[in-house]
Motif scaffolding. Structure first.
Motif, PDB file in Angstrom:
ATOM      1  N   ILE A 106    -108.360  47.188  72.006  1.00 30.25           N
ATOM      2  CA  ILE A 106    -109.444  47.521  72.944  1.00 30.25           C
ATOM      3  C   ILE A 106    -110.737  47.833  72.177  1.00 30.25           C
ATOM      4  O   ILE A 106    -111.694  48.338  72.744  1.00 30.25           O
ATOM      5  N   GLN A 107    -110.706  47.515  70.877  1.00 35.12           N
ATOM      6  CA  GLN A 107    -111.905  47.503  70.037  1.00 35.12           C
ATOM      7  C   GLN A 107    -112.554  48.880  69.865  1.00 35.12           C
ATOM      8  O   GLN A 107    -113.774  49.013  69.956  1.00 35.12           O
ATOM      9  N   VAL A 108    -111.709  49.896  69.594  1.00 30.69           N
ATOM     10  CA  VAL A 108    -112.304  51.149  69.143  1.00 30.69           C
ATOM     11  C   VAL A 108    -112.863  50.907  67.750  1.00 30.69           C
ATOM     12  O   VAL A 108    -112.427  50.008  67.027  1.00 30.69           O
ATOM     13  N   ASP A 109    -113.827  51.708  67.345  1.00 34.40           N
ATOM     14  CA  ASP A 109    -114.473  51.502  66.049  1.00 34.40           C
ATOM     15  C   ASP A 109    -113.681  52.129  64.905  1.00 34.40           C
ATOM     16  O   ASP A 109    -113.742  51.652  63.770  1.00 34.40           O
ATOM     17  N   TYR A 110    -112.967  53.223  65.188  1.00 37.89           N
ATOM     18  CA  TYR A 110    -112.151  53.904  64.186  1.00 37.89           C
ATOM     19  C   TYR A 110    -110.904  54.442  64.873  1.00 37.89           C
ATOM     20  O   TYR A 110    -110.935  54.811  66.049  1.00 37.89           O
ATOM     21  N   ILE A 111    -109.799  54.488  64.127  1.00 35.95           N
ATOM     22  CA  ILE A 111    -108.552  55.059  64.628  1.00 35.95           C
ATOM     23  C   ILE A 111    -108.212  56.284  63.782  1.00 35.95           C
ATOM     24  O   ILE A 111    -108.224  56.224  62.554  1.00 35.95           O
ATOM     25  N   ASP A 112    -107.927  57.389  64.450  1.00 34.37           N
ATOM     26  CA  ASP A 112    -107.539  58.621  63.773  1.00 34.37           C
ATOM     27  C   ASP A 112    -106.026  58.774  63.895  1.00 34.37           C
ATOM     28  O   ASP A 112    -105.499  59.005  64.982  1.00 34.37           O
ATOM     29  N   GLU A 113    -105.322  58.593  62.783  1.00 39.97           N
ATOM     30  CA  GLU A 113    -103.875  58.840  62.762  1.00 39.97           C
ATOM     31  C   GLU A 113    -103.701  60.346  62.631  1.00 39.97           C
ATOM     32  O   GLU A 113    -103.775  60.906  61.539  1.00 39.97           O
ATOM     33  N   SER A 114    -103.480  60.991  63.749  1.00 38.88           N
ATOM     34  CA  SER A 114    -103.751  62.419  63.836  1.00 38.88           C
ATOM     35  C   SER A 114    -102.510  63.271  64.026  1.00 38.88           C
ATOM     36  O   SER A 114    -101.688  63.026  64.904  1.00 38.88           O
ATOM     37  N   GLU A 115    -102.408  64.308  63.183  1.00 36.91           N
ATOM     38  CA  GLU A 115    -101.373  65.307  63.356  1.00 36.91           C
ATOM     39  C   GLU A 115    -101.748  66.329  64.420  1.00 36.91           C
ATOM     40  O   GLU A 115    -100.946  67.203  64.765  1.00 36.91           O
ATOM     41  N   VAL A 116    -102.971  66.220  64.976  1.00 34.27           N
ATOM     42  CA  VAL A 116    -103.408  67.112  66.055  1.00 34.27           C
ATOM     43  C   VAL A 116    -102.582  66.857  67.307  1.00 34.27           C
ATOM     44  O   VAL A 116    -102.262  67.777  68.062  1.00 34.27           O
ATOM     45  N   ILE A 117    -102.229  65.594  67.544  1.00 37.03           N
ATOM     46  CA  ILE A 117    -101.374  65.260  68.676  1.00 37.03           C
ATOM     47  C   ILE A 117     -99.923  65.177  68.190  1.00 37.03           C
ATOM     48  O   ILE A 117     -99.631  65.500  67.044  1.00 37.03           O
ATOM     49  N   ALA A 118     -99.017  64.759  69.049  1.00 36.12           N
ATOM     50  CA  ALA A 118     -97.608  64.713  68.679  1.00 36.12           C
ATOM     51  C   ALA A 118     -97.375  63.715  67.539  1.00 36.12           C
ATOM     52  O   ALA A 118     -98.124  62.759  67.366  1.00 36.12           O
ATOM     53  N   ILE A 119     -96.328  63.955  66.751  1.00 35.79           N
ATOM     54  CA  ILE A 119     -95.967  63.068  65.644  1.00 35.79           C
ATOM     55  C   ILE A 119     -94.855  62.136  66.109  1.00 35.79           C
ATOM     56  O   ILE A 119     -93.838  62.583  66.653  1.00 35.79           O
ATOM     57  N   ALA A 120     -95.037  60.842  65.889  1.00 42.55           N
ATOM     58  CA  ALA A 120     -94.038  59.867  66.314  1.00 42.55           C
ATOM     59  C   ALA A 120     -93.001  59.605  65.226  1.00 42.55           C
ATOM     60  O   ALA A 120     -91.839  59.330  65.514  1.00 42.55           O
ATOM     61  N   ASP A 121     -93.415  59.670  63.962  1.00 36.76           N
ATOM     62  CA  ASP A 121     -92.530  59.389  62.837  1.00 36.76           C
ATOM     63  C   ASP A 121     -92.745  60.477  61.791  1.00 36.76           C
ATOM     64  O   ASP A 121     -93.816  60.560  61.193  1.00 36.76           O
ATOM     65  N   GLU A 122     -91.736  61.300  61.564  1.00 35.59           N
ATOM     66  CA  GLU A 122     -91.888  62.436  60.654  1.00 35.59           C
ATOM     67  C   GLU A 122     -91.926  62.021  59.193  1.00 35.59           C
ATOM     68  O   GLU A 122     -92.396  62.776  58.342  1.00 35.59           O
ATOM     69  N   ASP A 123     -91.431  60.835  58.880  1.00 31.34           N
ATOM     70  CA  ASP A 123     -91.301  60.433  57.477  1.00 31.34           C
ATOM     71  C   ASP A 123     -92.277  59.348  57.044  1.00 31.34           C
ATOM     72  O   ASP A 123     -92.569  59.219  55.854  1.00 31.34           O
ATOM     73  N   ASN A 124     -92.772  58.559  57.982  1.00 31.42           N
ATOM     74  CA  ASN A 124     -93.577  57.397  57.609  1.00 31.42           C
ATOM     75  C   ASN A 124     -94.903  57.375  58.353  1.00 31.42           C
ATOM     76  O   ASN A 124     -94.939  57.440  59.583  1.00 31.42           O
ATOM     77  N   PHE A 125     -95.989  57.247  57.581  1.00 32.65           N
ATOM     78  CA  PHE A 125     -97.294  57.047  58.177  1.00 32.65           C
ATOM     79  C   PHE A 125     -97.516  55.557  58.420  1.00 32.65           C
ATOM     80  O   PHE A 125     -96.773  54.703  57.924  1.00 32.65           O
ATOM     81  N   ILE A 126     -98.507  55.237  59.214  1.00 35.98           N
ATOM     82  CA  ILE A 126     -98.841  53.837  59.502  1.00 35.98           C
ATOM     83  C   ILE A 126     -99.330  53.147  58.236  1.00 35.98           C
ATOM     84  O   ILE A 126    -100.074  53.735  57.441  1.00 35.98           O
ATOM     85  N   ASN A 127     -98.900  51.913  58.027  1.00 30.89           N
ATOM     86  CA  ASN A 127     -99.460  51.090  56.953  1.00 30.89           C
ATOM     87  C   ASN A 127    -100.823  50.596  57.426  1.00 30.89           C
ATOM     88  O   ASN A 127    -100.939  49.581  58.118  1.00 30.89           O
ATOM     89  N   LYS A 128    -101.845  51.306  57.064  1.00 31.85           N
ATOM     90  CA  LYS A 128    -103.185  51.058  57.610  1.00 31.85           C
ATOM     91  C   LYS A 128    -103.829  49.791  57.044  1.00 31.85           C
ATOM     92  O   LYS A 128    -104.833  49.325  57.581  1.00 31.85           O
ATOM     93  N   HIS A 129    -103.259  49.252  55.981  1.00 31.90           N
ATOM     94  CA  HIS A 129    -103.764  47.983  55.438  1.00 31.90           C
ATOM     95  C   HIS A 129    -103.479  46.817  56.384  1.00 31.90           C
ATOM     96  O   HIS A 129    -104.053  45.736  56.221  1.00 31.90           O
ATOM     97  N   LYS A 130    -102.620  47.028  57.365  1.00 33.46           N
ATOM     98  CA  LYS A 130    -102.272  45.958  58.297  1.00 33.46           C
ATOM     99  C   LYS A 130    -103.313  45.778  59.407  1.00 33.46           C
ATOM    100  O   LYS A 130    -103.167  44.880  60.232  1.00 33.46           O
ATOM    101  N   PHE A 131    -104.340  46.612  59.419  1.00 37.24           N
ATOM    102  CA  PHE A 131    -105.293  46.617  60.521  1.00 37.24           C
ATOM    103  C   PHE A 131    -106.704  46.333  60.026  1.00 37.24           C
ATOM    104  O   PHE A 131    -107.069  46.667  58.903  1.00 37.24           O
ATOM    105  N   ARG A 132    -107.490  45.721  60.896  1.00 34.37           N
ATOM    106  CA  ARG A 132    -108.920  45.527  60.600  1.00 34.37           C
ATOM    107  C   ARG A 132    -109.694  46.825  60.742  1.00 34.37           C
ATOM    108  O   ARG A 132    -110.668  47.063  60.043  1.00 34.37           O
ATOM    109  N   CYS A 133    -109.282  47.651  61.683  1.00 36.11           N
ATOM    110  CA  CYS A 133    -110.018  48.854  62.045  1.00 36.11           C
ATOM    111  C   CYS A 133    -109.876  49.933  60.968  1.00 36.11           C
ATOM    112  O   CYS A 133    -108.779  50.159  60.452  1.00 36.11           O
ATOM    113  N   PRO A 134    -110.954  50.619  60.593  1.00 34.48           N
ATOM    114  CA  PRO A 134    -110.853  51.730  59.644  1.00 34.48           C
ATOM    115  C   PRO A 134    -110.064  52.887  60.244  1.00 34.48           C
ATOM    116  O   PRO A 134    -110.174  53.180  61.432  1.00 34.48           O
TER     117      PRO A 134
END
Length: 304
Positions: A106-134
């Motif tokens: 939906i073309q947000v300009d930035y994505i915040d992988e945030s611990e402020v909201i619930a955590i979906a995966d306790e051990d693995n963060f998103i591989n952010k290199h897979k995305f165009r978006c910062p």
């Protein structure tokens, strides 16, 4: 940092091509926000106030509720995007790469992988290199910051209090931890960097780059408990590139004045005269943001 050396950890149905937007471009896009304030908003009215008051970007968030916080409703993001011209951020849960795919689509300009909201995966963060978006990621120390950068974070959010209480002490502690570790690193011999990298559990090449630059290799913002112009200026004087401001700042009689004061304090953090002007008349604006009151209850009263 290799721009095209990311390891593929998800299946082959990725919806983006990182070669169209290598890591260096993402870092550059995040650097464009330096010297600014990013305002968290929960509706289009708050978004308009934030833009008019001078926010460099807005973070779309769901209104405070007692359940699990997840990615904002895409329809809310689209609604806010339609009424503002500043860059728009939105949060995805830690490790929830499908939420990130939705936000990117939906073309947000930035994505915040945030611990402020619930955590979906306790051990693995998103591989952010897979995305165009910062991506923006949080940290509380230097090792954590550099691990997130290795995963592809283009901006680091040095995180403090998560409860919207207006308490800045944890944010100051985290920022001083990162800055103090960088100062220690700067005084090390080259031979000592290997042991230091192992101690903080961070990639050696990023530790060496941080020593060479004398700062994090990506933009560093502060977040948590920043509700006054003085708070914002403090973060800037401690060495941050900008600040995140929570939606609790809208729970007062004149949110425009408070947001504008914070924006001016970020831009002129070393000018006491501007800080005086920015701080005048803030008594009512922050009256309810103290540790003796329930921040959720206070926020609800301010928006009733």
């Amino acid at each position: 940092m290799a721009e095209d050396g990311a390891v593929t950890v998800y299946n082959g149905s990725a919806i983006t091509d990182t070669k169209k937007n290598p890591f260096s471009i993402k870092v550059g896009l995040a650097q464009m926000l330096r010297g600014g304030a990013i305002l968290e908003v929960t509706n289009k009215e708050q978004a308009k106030i934030a833009e008019e008051a001078g926010a460099c970007s807005i973070m779309v968030s769901e209104p405070i509720n007692a359940g699990i916080w997840r990615m904002p409703d895409p329809s809310l993001i689209k609604e806010i995007k339609s009424v503002v011209s500043v860059p728009v951020m939105a949060r995805a849960r830690v490790g929830h790469f499908v939420e990130a795919q939705i936000l990117e689509s939906i073309q947000v300009d930035y994505i915040d992988e945030s611990e402020v909201i619930a955590i979906a995966d306790e051990d693995n963060f998103i591989n952010k290199h897979k995305f165009r978006c910062p991506f923006v990621c949080g940290c509380q120390n230097l090792g954590e910051a550099l691990r997130r950068v290795r995963e592809g974070a283009a901006m680091i959010r040095t995180q403090g209090d998560l409860s919207n209480s207006g308490d800045i002490v944890k944010t100051v502690k985290s920022v001083r931890s990162v800055m103090g570790a960088i100062r220690i690193l700067n005084n090390m011999d080259e031979d000592e960097i290997f042991a230091f990298s192992k101690k903080i559990a961070a990639p050696y090449d990023l530790v060496a780059q941080t020593k060479q630059m004398g700062r994090l290799p990506v933009a560093q913002f502060a977040a948590g408990g920043i509700v006054t112009p003085a708070d914002a200026a403090l973060m800037m004087q401690l060495g941050c590139d900008g600040v995140f401001v929570g939606s609790e700042v809208f729970g007062c009689s004149d949110p425009y004045k408070r947001v504008q004061g914070i924006v001016q304090a970020v831009r002129h953090y070393n000018d006491p005269h501007v800080l005086v002007e920015s701080s005048c008349g803030m008594e009512d604006a922050v009256a309810g943001l103290n540790l003796s009151e329930d921040p959720i209850e206070q926020f609800g009263r301010g928006n009733a």
